[in-house]
Each structure stands twice: as structure tokens, then as C-alpha cells.
Motif scaffolding. Structure first.
Motif, PDB file in Angstrom:
ATOM      1  N   ALA A   1      20.063  34.580  63.901  1.00  0.00           N
ATOM      2  CA  ALA A   1      19.155  33.487  63.556  1.00  0.00           C
ATOM      3  C   ALA A   1      18.319  33.101  64.766  1.00  0.00           C
ATOM      4  O   ALA A   1      18.822  33.032  65.884  1.00  0.00           O
ATOM      5  CB  ALA A   1      19.940  32.275  63.052  1.00  0.00           C
ATOM      6  N   SER A   2      17.037  32.839  64.506  1.00  0.00           N
ATOM      7  CA  SER A   2      16.117  32.434  65.573  1.00  0.00           C
ATOM      8  C   SER A   2      16.205  30.922  65.790  1.00  0.00           C
ATOM      9  O   SER A   2      16.167  30.143  64.833  1.00  0.00           O
ATOM     10  CB  SER A   2      14.690  32.832  65.204  1.00  0.00           C
ATOM     11  N   LEU A   3      16.323  30.535  67.045  1.00  0.00           N
ATOM     12  CA  LEU A   3      16.476  29.131  67.426  1.00  0.00           C
ATOM     13  C   LEU A   3      15.214  28.649  68.134  1.00  0.00           C
ATOM     14  O   LEU A   3      14.720  29.315  69.043  1.00  0.00           O
ATOM     15  CB  LEU A   3      17.678  28.996  68.368  1.00  0.00           C
TER      16      LEU A   3
ATOM     17  N   TYR B   1      16.172  24.371  78.121  1.00  0.00           N
ATOM     18  CA  TYR B   1      17.335  24.867  77.386  1.00  0.00           C
ATOM     19  C   TYR B   1      18.026  23.771  76.579  1.00  0.00           C
ATOM     20  O   TYR B   1      19.186  23.922  76.175  1.00  0.00           O
ATOM     21  CB  TYR B   1      18.340  25.476  78.368  1.00  0.00           C
ATOM     22  N   SER B   2      17.340  22.675  76.328  1.00  0.00           N
ATOM     23  CA  SER B   2      17.971  21.525  75.686  1.00  0.00           C
ATOM     24  C   SER B   2      18.492  21.833  74.289  1.00  0.00           C
ATOM     25  O   SER B   2      19.465  21.236  73.838  1.00  0.00           O
ATOM     26  CB  SER B   2      16.999  20.350  75.624  1.00  0.00           C
ATOM     27  N   THR B   3      17.859  22.774  73.579  1.00  0.00           N
ATOM     28  CA  THR B   3      18.318  23.097  72.225  1.00  0.00           C
ATOM     29  C   THR B   3      19.762  23.584  72.249  1.00  0.00           C
ATOM     30  O   THR B   3      20.555  23.249  71.372  1.00  0.00           O
ATOM     31  CB  THR B   3      17.426  24.186  71.594  1.00  0.00           C
ATOM     32  N   GLU B   4      20.096  24.373  73.262  1.00  0.00           N
ATOM     33  CA  GLU B   4      21.461  24.888  73.389  1.00  0.00           C
ATOM     34  C   GLU B   4      22.452  23.766  73.650  1.00  0.00           C
ATOM     35  O   GLU B   4      23.468  23.639  72.956  1.00  0.00           O
ATOM     36  CB  GLU B   4      21.515  25.919  74.526  1.00  0.00           C
TER      37      GLU B   4
ATOM     38  N   SER C   1      22.601  30.443  71.954  1.00  0.00           N
ATOM     39  CA  SER C   1      22.094  30.451  73.318  1.00  0.00           C
ATOM     40  C   SER C   1      20.571  30.369  73.334  1.00  0.00           C
ATOM     41  O   SER C   1      19.903  31.027  72.540  1.00  0.00           O
ATOM     42  CB  SER C   1      22.534  31.718  74.054  1.00  0.00           C
ATOM     43  N   CYS C   2      20.057  29.564  74.247  1.00  0.00           N
ATOM     44  CA  CYS C   2      18.615  29.487  74.449  1.00  0.00           C
ATOM     45  C   CYS C   2      18.199  30.104  75.781  1.00  0.00           C
ATOM     46  O   CYS C   2      17.028  30.067  76.144  1.00  0.00           O
ATOM     47  CB  CYS C   2      18.148  28.039  74.359  1.00  0.00           C
TER      48      CYS C   2
END
Length: 510
Positions: free
Chosen positions: A319-321, A200-203, A281-282
């Protein structure tokens, strides 16, 4: 005796002629005429403030001795200059005017005429967005594979972009105009915090960058184009979810309470019903958590790793993360790989049996073919990263949810990603042409994976592999931000969706 009408008429005309021929008339005329000329001259040279962001009718307000009169001036929709910087006198001060007190011209008075166009801050914000939209549409007409704009760091080029010139123009405008207000309400760890090491690091990294970086952040909410809701679903799950429970009501209640707080304290949520607000949110439960507030789910920009159109993900506003698994919190050692000639494996996958797609994949290919190597668990002496670097194509099947960190892992390793999913919207797909650097296989075609991949010529594979290396910069999670990296691309996704909407303030001017 009947009056003589002719004599009366003559007497009236005579008196009238006497008045118009008197010296007092000429004195008065000398006073009035210059004022008329000056007034006409001043108003003729007044600035054209027609704005394409507003309705074709612009409301002006003219004040005579404190009395207000409304008038309407038509405007051209596209013949626009920049609106005034503030709601001050449009004509840069005051102009002299004249006012006739009554029909007999008994009195001439001098006064201040103040012409005011009531542009509020929101209208100026929307004006800048209209000009940006027009500029991007103009850039999109250029069909070159290379952007025509100069840039010291990077010039987008090639088929990895849907339109390189339009993307570059949009990106440059974003850097110039985009301002984000981060609500200060809420306390860590569930707000203003997030994990920077894990799947979940992107979040977490995005939340941290928004907190510490001033690249797009503004402290003045009136200047913001969007408003960031800084809650972390991952941290809410960690602190509010009861393991084994079958409901996440506590998480939903926290989000409801947060929206209630900011909507009562600030006017911005109610003004747009959340349309210029965004969450990120991831976590797999990100979409489900957002449904606790209907306007958040339907109106707001939701930046989600779990970009599943079958679960309400709307590519027009959401938007896609990219999902990035940073075990150490850094990308050191993860980026790069050998040349195509040193990649001996046609296709590779290793991962747990999460979801029906992976079950289908392993049922069809586990221990079936040395060219398509599929594992649920790698042998102890085999490195996962080394297998990525030995492979030409890296299989990226969805798990329980549509997103998979294997997409970015493949790109980091310069292995052509093979997306196997239903209803998944890949990250940045409004800018990137995924067909140029990836392969997408329908779930029903899992038994045909080898047939599909061997049908790609060596020449086409080499082109795709070069494009993977080129697109890599847009997925790198840099410790120190770099232009066009994953943080900036994520912000650009939000910027594009803000361009899709027009916010109007329905509060009547005072």
C-alpha cells in the motif's frame, strides 16, 4: 436318512413368524419407532452451517460412547449462514439416538450423539472476510457516483472515487470487522515509537495512533485479521546507521531478529509466512530494509511512502502511504486557500535538486517563464506556502525517491497537484481516481508542461480544483482522529489487501 429341506425351511419360517408375531416384538417396536422418528426429526431441523469460506466438504465428527467416526457432508459454496460462535455441539446440546448392538436386535441402548463441526478461530475469521468480499462485490455493481449507504459524517460521492458505493461499503465493513494486533515485543525508540514532526511524520503518527487508540486494536491475537510489526525504520536509521557508511546491515539484522522473536513466540507468522502481517515506513530505506527478510518483502503487506514499482513495490499486496511534512506536528494553518480567481500563477515548484527528474525540471523551466515558476531556492522575502496558494497547479516531481511531500502540500493548499514521476503508485489509488483531481505528466514530457496545463480548459480546471477540496479530508493528519482521515484511509488500504488473501491453518485437528 436325508433331511427334509422343506420341513426345515418350514420350521425356520415358523420360528421366525412366531418371533415377529410375539408380544415382545410389539413392545420393542413401540420403543424403537418413536426413537427413530425423534432422531430423524432432530437431525432434519439441525442448523445449516455450510460456510463459503471452507472447502465444499465439511468434516463432522460423531461420537458413539466415546468412539469417533468421521463423515462428510457436502456444502453449498455460497448458500451460507454464519458459522457457529464456537466449536460446540452444533445442535445446541445433545440429541437422543439409538444404536443397534447386533443384527439379532438383542439390545437397544440410549446414548448421547454429539455432532461437532470443528470450526477454529481462523476459519471464523476467514468466514467473515468471505462475506465482506461478497458484500463489496455486490456494492461495486452500483455505478452511481454517490454511495447509497447512509452515514452521519460523510457520504462518498463524485468522480474522485473509482466506485463510491463500493468504497463506502468497504469502509463501513472495515469499521465493523477489522481488528489489528500490535506485537508488544521490542523497546522504544526503535519500536513502538516514531517521529511526529518532520518529513517522516506519517510513519511516527501512525505508530503512535496504533499504540494509543483502540479503534482497531485488539489485545487478543486470535481475533486479529492482521498483525502490525511496530518497528520504525526512521528510528533505526537514527540509532543504528553510521553516517558515511555504505551499508545498512545493522538495520536489516534488527528486523531479522525481531521477526525471529515473534515467529518463535507466536504461531501467526509461520501460519501465513507473513502474509497477514504489515509494516509501515516513510523512510527512503523502508523497502530496502524489508528485503532483509524475504517473506516480509515478498509476502507481507508493506505500507510505504516510497511506492516504487521498479524497486519491488507490488500494488496488489503493498500500500502507498502519503508523505506529509509536518514541521510543527500539526496541520493548523496548512489547510485551505483562496478561490481559483485569485490564483495568478499557472504552475509552481520550489525544492532542492534531488534526483534527475528535478534536474530536468529546473534545466527546462528555471527563470524561463513567469507562468511556470520553478526554483531550487526561494528568495528570502517569498513564503513557500503563499506561493502554493497563489498557484493553480503545483508541480510535484520525484526526488531521489518517487514519493514527495509536495503532493499533500498541494492538496492542503487546494492547488491541483501535477505528478511527475516514473513508476510511482499514488496513495489510496485503489479507491481514489487520481485522474479526476490531479494531472500526471511523464518525465519525457517535462519540456511540454506549459502546453499540457494550458490545454486544460478553465471549466475543467474548476472541476478539478473543487475535487481537490473534496479529497482533502482523506489526507488530513488530525490530532484527534476523524473518520475518513489519513489514518483511517491507511488502515483501509491494509484492510483491502487483507481481503485479497485467504489464510488456511494446515495444523490437523486433534
Amino acid at each position: 436318512m436325508r433331511p427334509n429341506n422343506n420341513n426345515n425351511k418350514l420350521q425356520y419360517n415358523s420360528r421366525s413368524f412366531s418371533f415377529w408375531s410375539s408380544s415382545s416384538f410389539f413392545v420393542l417396536l413401540l420403543v424403537i419407532l418413536p426413537l427413530i422418528v425423534i432422531s430423524v426429526f432432530v437431525f432434519a431441523l439441525g442448523p445449516n452451517i455450510a460456510s463459503p469460506t471452507l472447502s465444499p466438504l465439511l468434516q463432522w465428527q460423531v461420537r458413539f460412547w466415546g468412539y469417533s467416526f468421521s463423515s462428510l457432508a457436502s456444502s453449498s459454496v455460497l448458500e451460507s449462514s454464519t458459522p457457529p460462535a464456537s466449536s460446540s455441539n452444533i445442535v445446541n446440546g445433545s440429541s437422543s439416538g439409538f444404536f443397534v448392538a447386533n443384527e439379532s436386535i438383542q439390545l437397544v441402548k440410549f446414548f448421547r450423539t454429539e455432532t461437532v463441526k470443528k470450526y477454529n478461530k481462523l476459519e471464523r475469521v476467514e468466514a467473515s472476510l468471505v462475506r465482506a468480499r461478497s458484500s463489496i462485490r455486490e456494492a461495486a455493481l452500483v455505478r452511481n457516483l454517490t454511495s447509497v449507504h447512509q452515514d452521519p459524517d460523510y457520504v462518498p460521492r463524485g468522480p474522485i472515487y473509482r466506485n463510491a458505493n463500493a468504497f463506502h461499503r468497504s469502509y463501513l465493513l472495515m469499521e465493523k470487522l477489522f481488528k489489528i494486533y500490535v506485537y508488544e515485543e521490542g523497546e522504544p525508540p526503535m519500536f513502538h515509537d516514531g517521529p511526529c514532526k518532520s518529513i517522516y511524520s506519517t510513519e511516527g503518527r501512525f505508530i503512535h495512533e496504533m499504540e494509543r487508540s483502540n479503534t482497531y486494536k485488539t489485545k487478543d491475537p486470535e481475533k486479529a485479521l492482521v498483525y502490525f510489526l511496530p518497528f520504525s525504520v526512521v528510528m533505526m536509521v537514527e540509532h543504528l546507521y553510521v553516517p558515511g557508511a555504505h551499508e545498512i546491515n545493522a538495520i536489516g539484522h534488527s528486523i531479522v531478529d525481531y521477526i525471529s522473536i515473534i515467529s518463535h513466540k507466536y504461531p501467526f507468522w509461520n501460519r501465513s509466512l507473513g502474509a497477514d502481517h504489515f509494516m509501515l515506513s516513510c523512510h527512503d530505506w523502508g523497502p530496502r530494509s524489508s528485503s532483509s527478510v524475504p517473506h516480509l518483502f515478498r509476502n507481507s503487506i508493506r505500507v510505504l511512502c516510497n511506492a516504487n514499482t521498479s524497486e519491488g513495490f507490488n500494488p496488489v499486496k503493498d500500500a502507498s502511504l502519503p508523505e506529509i511534512n509536518l514541521l510543527t506536528g500539526e496541520v493548523t494553518g496548512l489547510i485551505g486557500g483562496p478561490s481559483p480567481s485569485r490564483r495568478s500563477i499557472l504552475a509552481f515548484f520550489a525544492g532542492r535538486l534531488h534526483g534527475h527528474i528535478r534536474h530536468l525540471l529546473l534545466d527546462n523551466w528555471k527563470n524561463k517563464d513567469q507562468d511556470v515558476q520553478v526554483y531550487d531556492k526561494l528568495p528570502n522575502n517569498v513564503s513557500y506556502n503563499s506561493m502554493l496558494r497563489k498557484s493553480k497547479f503545483c508541480l510535484c516531481p520525484s526526488g531521489y525517491e518517487v514519493a514527495s511531500p509536495r503532493v499533500v502540500e498541494a492538496i492542503y493548499s487546494e492547488c491541483v497537484p501535477v505528478l511527475i514521476s516514473d513508476s510511482y503508485v499514488p496513495p489510496f489509488s485503489d479507491v481514489l481516481n487520481w485522474n479526476a483531481f490531479s494531472v500526471q505528466i511523464d518525465v519525457k514530457d517535462i519540456p511540454k508542461i506549459k502546453e499540457v496545463l494550458t490545454g486544460i480548459s478553465q471549466r475543467q480546471y474548476l472541476r478539478m480544483q473543487r475535487r481537490v477540496k473534496q479529497v482533502q479530508r482523506h489526507f488530513v493528519a488530525n490530532q484527534s482522529l476523524k473518520r475518513f482521515d489519513v489514518f483511517h484511509m491507511t488502515v483501509h488500504s491494509v484492510w483491502l489487501r487483507r481481503l485479497n488473501i485467504h489464510i488456511r491453518d494446515f495444523e490437523r485437528p486433534s
